[in-house]
Design an enzyme around this catalytic site. Structure first.
Site, mmCIF file in Angstrom:
data_model
loop_
_atom_site.group_PDB
_atom_site.id
_atom_site.type_symbol
_atom_site.label_atom_id
_atom_site.label_comp_id
_atom_site.label_asym_id
_atom_site.label_seq_id
_atom_site.Cartn_x
_atom_site.Cartn_y
_atom_site.Cartn_z
ATOM 1 N N GLU A 170 0.798 -1.234 0.000
ATOM 2 C CA GLU A 170 0.000 0.000 0.000
ATOM 3 C C GLU A 170 0.828 1.281 0.000
ATOM 4 O OE1 GLU A 170 -2.725 -0.380 3.285
ATOM 5 O OE2 GLU A 170 -3.688 -2.146 2.435
ATOM 6 N N GLU A 217 -5.711 -11.076 -0.940
ATOM 7 C CA GLU A 217 -6.483 -10.901 0.316
ATOM 8 C C GLU A 217 -7.982 -10.944 0.038
ATOM 9 O OE1 GLU A 217 -5.193 -7.406 2.450
ATOM 10 O OE2 GLU A 217 -3.097 -7.749 1.945
HETATM 11 C C1 XIL Z 1 -5.530 -6.394 8.621
HETATM 12 C C2 XIL Z 1 -5.795 -7.579 9.537
HETATM 13 O O1 XIL Z 1 -6.752 -8.411 8.939
HETATM 14 C C3 XIL Z 1 -6.285 -7.074 10.877
HETATM 15 O O2 XIL Z 1 -6.383 -8.152 11.793
HETATM 16 C C4 XIL Z 1 -5.305 -6.032 11.438
HETATM 17 O O3 XIL Z 1 -5.824 -5.495 12.626
HETATM 18 C C5 XIL Z 1 -5.080 -4.917 10.433
HETATM 19 O O4 XIL Z 1 -4.631 -5.491 9.218
HETATM 20 N N1 XIL Z 1 -4.778 -4.791 3.866
HETATM 21 C C6 XIL Z 1 -3.683 -5.515 4.256
HETATM 22 C C7 XIL Z 1 -3.750 -6.380 5.447
HETATM 23 O O5 XIL Z 1 -2.671 -5.532 3.531
HETATM 24 O O6 XIL Z 1 -2.522 -6.498 6.104
HETATM 25 C C8 XIL Z 1 -4.815 -5.908 6.401
HETATM 26 O O7 XIL Z 1 -4.944 -6.861 7.437
HETATM 27 C C9 XIL Z 1 -6.137 -5.722 5.685
HETATM 28 C C10 XIL Z 1 -6.001 -4.681 4.601
#
Ligand code: XIL
Length: 331
Positions: free
Chosen positions: A135, A242
């Site tokens: 990101e 994801e």
């Molecule tokens: C999220 C996790 O799912 C949560 O448990 C944590 O509190 C915050 O991070 N994009 C990403 C992930 O790249 O690392 C994120 O994961 C969700 C959004």
């Protein structure tokens, strides 16, 4: 070919040659045997939801905590699963001691190099991919690099440096740039431009992670197909890193229609992966609806995953299976 009627995603994924993975809460994994059984049954790849992030590992200057990261690595080995790393650098996971420590740019750079060498080197030979940077692109018009601690400390070429450091530590592992809304739209153009520039500069980058956090109603469109094709034309792999498809629930159970729409989205995405040779995997962001980050982060939304809260397969699970099965039968 003789196929059992009730093959799991994992069995189909093995046969179809498409890694299907899941984000694991490693703390839960270490305490909950059923959770571990479900993971090993349905998936052939895993990634830690949080436990490979810097805030989880990097506890101080030369102080690293690998207990949970090692736990997942050993679980993956034990169950013959691929391991993917998420993530070496993310603006949301800068350890407070580092951010607030008053360090000079030079010391931050040298500590980060050391950190990346240590973490990537530790899993060398097992880790198949690392999200090196997560990101880094802003959501503002123009989609320039996000204004982060790393940009301030390391300068505008910081991605060049961190990819090189990761490559030094493990020349075999695939190195990814990962982002949300990288599938289509302005962010996907910015990601494309960024990775093209990295390649032109000779930076060792091998893939683009598309987070695929979708809202129910998402369907595959031509823009997304064109986007993955242009990434492949650069010689890069890509991956749905994801995936979840959140439904607007507002406290109510999902309707049959919502579940059917969600299944269409999951089926489309699986077909996209299977029809593109550059797709290195399809990962879901959580094991079941009971473990998803969505209800906590997006009020009123939920039930975004293929397994429901009791680990029962939803229509989305059948859609992914069906898509894999079609591939297996056609082969
Ligand atoms: C999220 C996790 O799912 C949560 O448990 C944590 O509190 C915050 O991070 N994009 C990403 C992930 O790249 O690392 C994120 O994961 C969700 C959004």
């Amino acid at each position: 070919m003789n196929l059992k009627a009730d093959l799991t995603l994992r069995e189909l994924a093995d046969t179809a040659g498409l890694p299907i993975g899941v984000a694991v809460n490693v703390d839960r994994l270490s305490k909950d045997a059923e959770y571990g059984n479900v993971i090993a049954k349905h998936f052939n790849m895993c990634v830690a939801e949080n436990q490979f992030k810097p805030a989880a590992i990097w506890k101080g200057e030369d102080k690293y905590d690998f207990v949970l990261a090692d736990y997942l690595a050993s679980f993956a080995r034990q169950h013959g699963m691929l391991l993917r790393g998420h993530t070496l650098l993310w603006h949301e996971s800068v350890p407070a001691w580092l951010r607030d420590g008053g360090y000079s740019s030079e010391s931050v750079a040298s500590m980060l190099r050391e950190y990346i060498h240590c973490v990537v080197g530790r899993y060398r030979g097992q880790m198949v991919q690392w999200d090196v940077v997560n990101e880094a692109i802003s959501d503002e018009p123009g989609n320039h690099l996000r204004d982060t601690f790393w940009l301030k400390m390391l300068g505008p070429n910081y991605l060049h440096k961190v990819f090189e450091w990761a490559h030094e530590a493990d020349p075999e592992v695939s190195l990814y740039y990962n982002d949300y809304e990288a599938e289509a739209g302005p962010k996907s153009d910015a990601v494309y431009n960024l990775v093209s520039e990295l390649l032109r500069s000779g930076v060792p980058i091998h893939g683009v992670g598309m987070q695929c956090h979708f809202e129910n109603g998402w369907r595959l469109n031509q823009e997304t197909v064109d986007n993955v094709s242009r990434i492949e034309a650069l010689g890069l792999q890509w991956q749905a890193t994801e995936t979840d498809v959140r439904m607007w629930l507002d406290g109510q159970p999902a309707t049959t229609e919502q579940l059917a729409n969600q299944a269409l989205a999951y089926g489309d995405l699986t077909n996209l992966c299977l029809s593109h040779p550059g797709c290195a995997g399809l990962l879901f962001w959580g094991v079941s609806d009971a473990h998803s980050w969505i209800p906590g982060f997006r009020k009123g939304w939920g039930a975004p995953l293929p397994l429901d809260e009791a680990y029962r397969p939803k229509p989305a699970y059948s859609a992914v299976s069906q898509s894999l099965l079609s591939r297996v039968i056609a082969a």
